[in-house]
Design an enzyme around this catalytic site. Structure first.
Site, PDB file in Angstrom:
ATOM      1  N   PHE A  11      18.490 -27.636-127.198  1.00  0.00           N
ATOM      2  CA  PHE A  11      17.031 -27.615-127.230  1.00  0.00           C
ATOM      3  C   PHE A  11      16.551 -26.433-128.059  1.00  0.00           C
ATOM      4  CE2 PHE A  11      12.870 -26.461-125.550  1.00  0.00           C
ATOM      5  CZ  PHE A  11      12.235 -27.690-125.505  1.00  0.00           C
ATOM      6  N   GLN A  14      17.282 -26.900-131.809  1.00  0.00           N
ATOM      7  CA  GLN A  14      16.368 -27.861-132.416  1.00  0.00           C
ATOM      8  C   GLN A  14      15.022 -27.217-132.731  1.00  0.00           C
ATOM      9  OE1 GLN A  14      16.998 -31.286-133.326  1.00  0.00           O
ATOM     10  NE2 GLN A  14      18.913 -30.185-133.279  1.00  0.00           N
ATOM     11  N   HIS A  15      14.606 -26.238-131.918  1.00  0.00           N
ATOM     12  CA  HIS A  15      13.322 -25.589-132.171  1.00  0.00           C
ATOM     13  C   HIS A  15      13.437 -24.465-133.190  1.00  0.00           C
ATOM     14  CE1 HIS A  15      12.086 -27.959-128.763  1.00  0.00           C
ATOM     15  NE2 HIS A  15      10.850 -27.649-129.044  1.00  0.00           N
ATOM     16  N   ILE A  16      14.621 -23.830-133.269  1.00  0.00           N
ATOM     17  CA  ILE A  16      14.824 -22.783-134.268  1.00  0.00           C
ATOM     18  C   ILE A  16      15.058 -23.414-135.638  1.00  0.00           C
ATOM     19  CG2 ILE A  16      16.364 -20.940-135.016  1.00  0.00           C
ATOM     20  CD1 ILE A  16      16.872 -20.359-132.036  1.00  0.00           C
TER      21      ILE A  16
END
EC number: 4.6.1.18
Length: 34
Positions: A11, A14-16
Site C-alpha cells: 500500500f 503504491q502511494h510513494i
C-alpha cells in the site's frame, strides 16, 4: 501483491511510486483544480 511484501508495505509503495495509470489520474485531478 508481491509475496515478499506485506499489504501495508505494498500500500505504501503504491502511494510513494504510483503506477502510470494512478499518476495520470492524479495529474488529471491536479489539472482540474488549477
Amino acid at each position: 501483491i508481491p509475496k515478499n511484501l506485506t499489504r501495508a508495505q505494498w500500500f505504501t509503495i503504491q502511494h510513494i511510486q504510483p503506477s502510470p495509470l494512478q499518476x495520470n489520474k492524479a495529474m488529471n485531478g491536479v489539472n482540474x483544480y488549477t
